[in-house]
Design a protein around this motif. Sequence first.
Motif, PDB file in Angstrom:
ATOM      1  N   THR A   1       0.811  -1.221   0.000  1.00 27.28           N
ATOM      2  CA  THR A   1       0.000   0.000   0.000  1.00 27.28           C
ATOM      3  C   THR A   1       0.844   1.270   0.000  1.00 27.28           C
ATOM      4  OG1 THR A   1      -1.808  -1.134   1.126  1.00 27.28           O
ATOM      5  CG2 THR A   1      -1.795   1.272   1.219  1.00 27.28           C
ATOM      6  N   LEU A   2       1.823   1.362   0.895  1.00 25.60           N
ATOM      7  CA  LEU A   2       2.610   2.595   0.996  1.00 25.60           C
ATOM      8  C   LEU A   2       3.351   2.926  -0.303  1.00 25.60           C
ATOM      9  CD1 LEU A   2       4.037   2.475   4.644  1.00 25.60           C
ATOM     10  CD2 LEU A   2       2.154   3.849   3.743  1.00 25.60           C
TER      11      LEU A   2
ATOM     12  N   MET B   1      -6.307  11.110   2.165  1.00 20.91           N
ATOM     13  CA  MET B   1      -6.916  10.395   3.283  1.00 20.91           C
ATOM     14  C   MET B   1      -7.918   9.361   2.792  1.00 20.91           C
ATOM     15  SD  MET B   1      -5.432  11.484   5.986  1.00 20.91           S
ATOM     16  CE  MET B   1      -6.494  10.737   7.210  1.00 20.91           C
ATOM     17  N   PHE B   2      -8.674   9.702   1.753  1.00 20.20           N
ATOM     18  CA  PHE B   2      -9.633   8.741   1.199  1.00 20.20           C
ATOM     19  C   PHE B   2      -8.918   7.534   0.609  1.00 20.20           C
ATOM     20  CE2 PHE B   2     -11.743   7.239  -2.708  1.00 20.20           C
ATOM     21  CZ  PHE B   2     -12.903   6.720  -2.152  1.00 20.20           C
ATOM     22  N   VAL B   3      -7.841   7.772  -0.138  1.00 21.41           N
ATOM     23  CA  VAL B   3      -7.091   6.671  -0.741  1.00 21.41           C
ATOM     24  C   VAL B   3      -6.470   5.793   0.337  1.00 21.41           C
ATOM     25  CG1 VAL B   3      -5.083   6.101  -2.156  1.00 21.41           C
ATOM     26  CG2 VAL B   3      -6.677   7.864  -2.914  1.00 21.41           C
ATOM     27  N   VAL B   4      -5.906   6.415   1.371  1.00 23.72           N
ATOM     28  CA  VAL B   4      -5.335   5.636   2.468  1.00 23.72           C
ATOM     29  C   VAL B   4      -6.420   4.803   3.148  1.00 23.72           C
ATOM     30  CG1 VAL B   4      -4.244   5.814   4.745  1.00 23.72           C
ATOM     31  CG2 VAL B   4      -3.426   7.228   2.861  1.00 23.72           C
ATOM     32  N   PHE B   5      -7.585   5.400   3.317  1.00 20.37           N
ATOM     33  CA  PHE B   5      -8.709   4.711   3.956  1.00 20.37           C
ATOM     34  C   PHE B   5      -9.144   3.488   3.156  1.00 20.37           C
ATOM     35  CE2 PHE B   5     -13.424   4.419   4.139  1.00 20.37           C
ATOM     36  CZ  PHE B   5     -13.537   3.943   5.438  1.00 20.37           C
ATOM     37  N   THR B   6      -9.391   3.668   1.858  1.00 19.34           N
ATOM     38  CA  THR B   6      -9.831   2.541   1.018  1.00 19.34           C
ATOM     39  C   THR B   6      -8.731   1.497   0.847  1.00 19.34           C
ATOM     40  OG1 THR B   6      -9.233   3.833  -0.955  1.00 19.34           O
ATOM     41  CG2 THR B   6     -11.526   3.925  -0.230  1.00 19.34           C
ATOM     42  N   ALA B   7      -7.480   1.952   0.723  1.00 18.79           N
ATOM     43  CA  ALA B   7      -6.377   1.007   0.568  1.00 18.79           C
ATOM     44  C   ALA B   7      -6.181   0.180   1.837  1.00 18.79           C
ATOM     45  CB  ALA B   7      -5.085   1.748   0.223  1.00 18.79           C
ATOM     46  N   THR B   8      -6.404   0.786   2.998  1.00 22.16           N
ATOM     47  CA  THR B   8      -6.273   0.062   4.255  1.00 22.16           C
ATOM     48  C   THR B   8      -7.318  -1.038   4.369  1.00 22.16           C
ATOM     49  OG1 THR B   8      -5.377   2.025   5.361  1.00 22.16           O
ATOM     50  CG2 THR B   8      -6.258   0.286   6.767  1.00 22.16           C
ATOM     51  N   ILE B   9      -8.573  -0.679   4.062  1.00 23.17           N
ATOM     52  CA  ILE B   9      -9.635  -1.685   4.111  1.00 23.17           C
ATOM     53  C   ILE B   9      -9.378  -2.786   3.081  1.00 23.17           C
ATOM     54  CG2 ILE B   9     -12.096  -2.070   3.719  1.00 23.17           C
ATOM     55  CD1 ILE B   9     -12.660   0.638   4.889  1.00 23.17           C
ATOM     56  N   GLY B  10      -8.943  -2.399   1.881  1.00 21.93           N
ATOM     57  CA  GLY B  10      -8.657  -3.399   0.862  1.00 21.93           C
ATOM     58  C   GLY B  10      -7.539  -4.343   1.258  1.00 21.93           C
ATOM     59  N   SER B  11      -6.497  -3.818   1.905  1.00 23.81           N
ATOM     60  CA  SER B  11      -5.379  -4.668   2.321  1.00 23.81           C
ATOM     61  C   SER B  11      -5.793  -5.632   3.429  1.00 23.81           C
ATOM     62  CB  SER B  11      -4.210  -3.803   2.791  1.00 23.81           C
ATOM     63  OG  SER B  11      -4.560  -3.060   3.947  1.00 23.81           O
ATOM     64  N   LEU B  12      -6.727  -5.222   4.282  1.00 25.01           N
ATOM     65  CA  LEU B  12      -7.194  -6.111   5.347  1.00 25.01           C
ATOM     66  C   LEU B  12      -8.088  -7.224   4.801  1.00 25.01           C
ATOM     67  CD1 LEU B  12      -8.017  -3.521   8.164  1.00 25.01           C
ATOM     68  CD2 LEU B  12      -6.083  -5.090   8.068  1.00 25.01           C
ATOM     69  N   GLN B  13      -8.665  -7.025   3.622  1.00 21.88           N
ATOM     70  CA  GLN B  13      -9.534  -8.029   3.018  1.00 21.88           C
ATOM     71  C   GLN B  13      -8.818  -8.834   1.933  1.00 21.88           C
ATOM     72  OE1 GLN B  13     -12.752  -5.532   1.685  1.00 21.88           O
ATOM     73  NE2 GLN B  13     -13.811  -5.633   3.649  1.00 21.88           N
ATOM     74  N   LEU B  14      -7.517  -8.840   1.957  1.00 26.59           N
ATOM     75  CA  LEU B  14      -6.728  -9.528   0.936  1.00 26.59           C
ATOM     76  C   LEU B  14      -6.982 -11.033   0.992  1.00 26.59           C
ATOM     77  CD1 LEU B  14      -4.593  -8.842  -1.210  1.00 26.59           C
ATOM     78  CD2 LEU B  14      -2.847  -9.357   0.498  1.00 26.59           C
ATOM     79  N   PHE B  15      -7.345 -11.614  -0.155  1.00 29.74           N
ATOM     80  CA  PHE B  15      -7.698 -13.037  -0.166  1.00 29.74           C
ATOM     81  C   PHE B  15      -7.252 -13.755  -1.438  1.00 29.74           C
ATOM     82  CE2 PHE B  15     -10.965 -16.129  -1.621  1.00 29.74           C
ATOM     83  CZ  PHE B  15     -10.613 -17.180  -0.780  1.00 29.74           C
ATOM     84  N   THR B  16      -7.632 -13.219  -2.603  1.00 31.93           N
ATOM     85  CA  THR B  16      -7.419 -13.952  -3.849  1.00 31.93           C
ATOM     86  C   THR B  16      -5.944 -14.156  -4.139  1.00 31.93           C
ATOM     87  OG1 THR B  16      -9.449 -12.951  -4.689  1.00 31.93           O
ATOM     88  CG2 THR B  16      -8.012 -14.030  -6.281  1.00 31.93           C
ATOM     89  N   GLU B  17      -5.138 -13.116  -3.944  1.00 34.23           N
ATOM     90  CA  GLU B  17      -3.715 -13.210  -4.269  1.00 34.23           C
ATOM     91  C   GLU B  17      -3.014 -14.319  -3.486  1.00 34.23           C
ATOM     92  OE1 GLU B  17      -5.346 -10.486  -3.749  1.00 34.23           O
ATOM     93  OE2 GLU B  17      -4.868  -8.946  -5.252  1.00 34.23           O
ATOM     94  N   PRO B  18      -3.129 -14.352  -2.140  1.00 33.07           N
ATOM     95  CA  PRO B  18      -2.453 -15.450  -1.421  1.00 33.07           C
ATOM     96  C   PRO B  18      -3.045 -16.811  -1.725  1.00 33.07           C
ATOM     97  CG  PRO B  18      -3.767 -14.115   0.087  1.00 33.07           C
ATOM     98  CD  PRO B  18      -3.697 -13.366  -1.202  1.00 33.07           C
ATOM     99  N   LEU B  19      -4.360 -16.889  -2.004  1.00 34.40           N
ATOM    100  CA  LEU B  19      -4.970 -18.192  -2.302  1.00 34.40           C
ATOM    101  C   LEU B  19      -4.435 -18.764  -3.609  1.00 34.40           C
ATOM    102  CD1 LEU B  19      -7.048 -20.398  -1.648  1.00 34.40           C
ATOM    103  CD2 LEU B  19      -8.734 -19.052  -2.911  1.00 34.40           C
ATOM    104  N   ILE B  20      -4.386 -17.938  -4.659  1.00 33.72           N
ATOM    105  CA  ILE B  20      -3.902 -18.430  -5.951  1.00 33.72           C
ATOM    106  C   ILE B  20      -2.400 -18.685  -5.903  1.00 33.72           C
ATOM    107  CG2 ILE B  20      -3.711 -17.924  -8.407  1.00 33.72           C
ATOM    108  CD1 ILE B  20      -6.536 -18.448  -7.476  1.00 33.72           C
TER     109      ILE B  20
END
Length: 306
Positions: free
Chosen positions: A88-89, A224-243
Amino acid sequence: MEATKKNSWLTENRRSAIAAYLFISPFFILFAIFGLFPMLFSFYLSFFRWDGLDPMTFNGLDNFRFIFSDPIFYSSIQNTFIIGLLGTLPQIVVSLLIAFALNSSLIRFRNTFRTLIFLPYITSIVAVAIIFGLVFNNQPFGFANYILSLFDGGPIRWAAEYWPVKFAIATMVFWRWVGYNTIIFLAGMQSIPRELYEAAKIDGASIGQQLRLITLPMLKRIVMFVVFTATIGSLQLFTEPLIFLGRGLREEGITVVAYLWRDAFVYNTFGTASAAAIVLFVIIITLTAINLALSNLIGRSKRRVS
């Protein structure tokens, strides 16, 4: 008389309001069925033992005790935050720089580059994960290991070692979302008056000074909005590690969502999976509250300055 009362009750404003509610009702109905109900049922299920077939058995807080005594659950939380930071950073910084370049006159064919930079976002995430799985193959003929061999570096087991697996997954996240955030930053930059940049150029400001003194202060809310959405998206990470890791989901790269998915659909322990989902929900709500507090603080300080 009754018809007159009915007509007086059903005024033009009320008919318009009823029509409006009817038009937006499909969204709320679908959200209630596929969004609200699963969330409430997951909270209910976190206090039961259930394998999806047999009757549910109430077990109180045992599901929470299990996940909090499971070292893999703590590893999943740690992996989620580490991969989120690694992906994210740099992504936000690079997106900001690319958007600044696309908004200026530094690059020709800007519309073409805007389209190309957004393509990774609309590409199938499964296809992306498969391609990066080939890039970060554990074997010496993998693309990343081949590049390392050109510099006399030994092959790395990207899907099995602690830091390489996190770097590989974070690279997927970076590649997929950098274009999306670039478009958001670009939209914000286009609302900044061009006169500010022209005045800065007349005063002799460099490109770095323009970015630091004009662009960043004017984009505080969007950052701040981008950081907010990117933070939530990173916490919901699923497809990449599964595949990338497969159904085994090694401890080095498993995330919280992958952990609860494995509990639910591999081990058939829906109770512990729901408990993990509740913990993730609390983490997201906490980080959201912190983000909103920081946004309000920045907003108040900005008003005081003005």
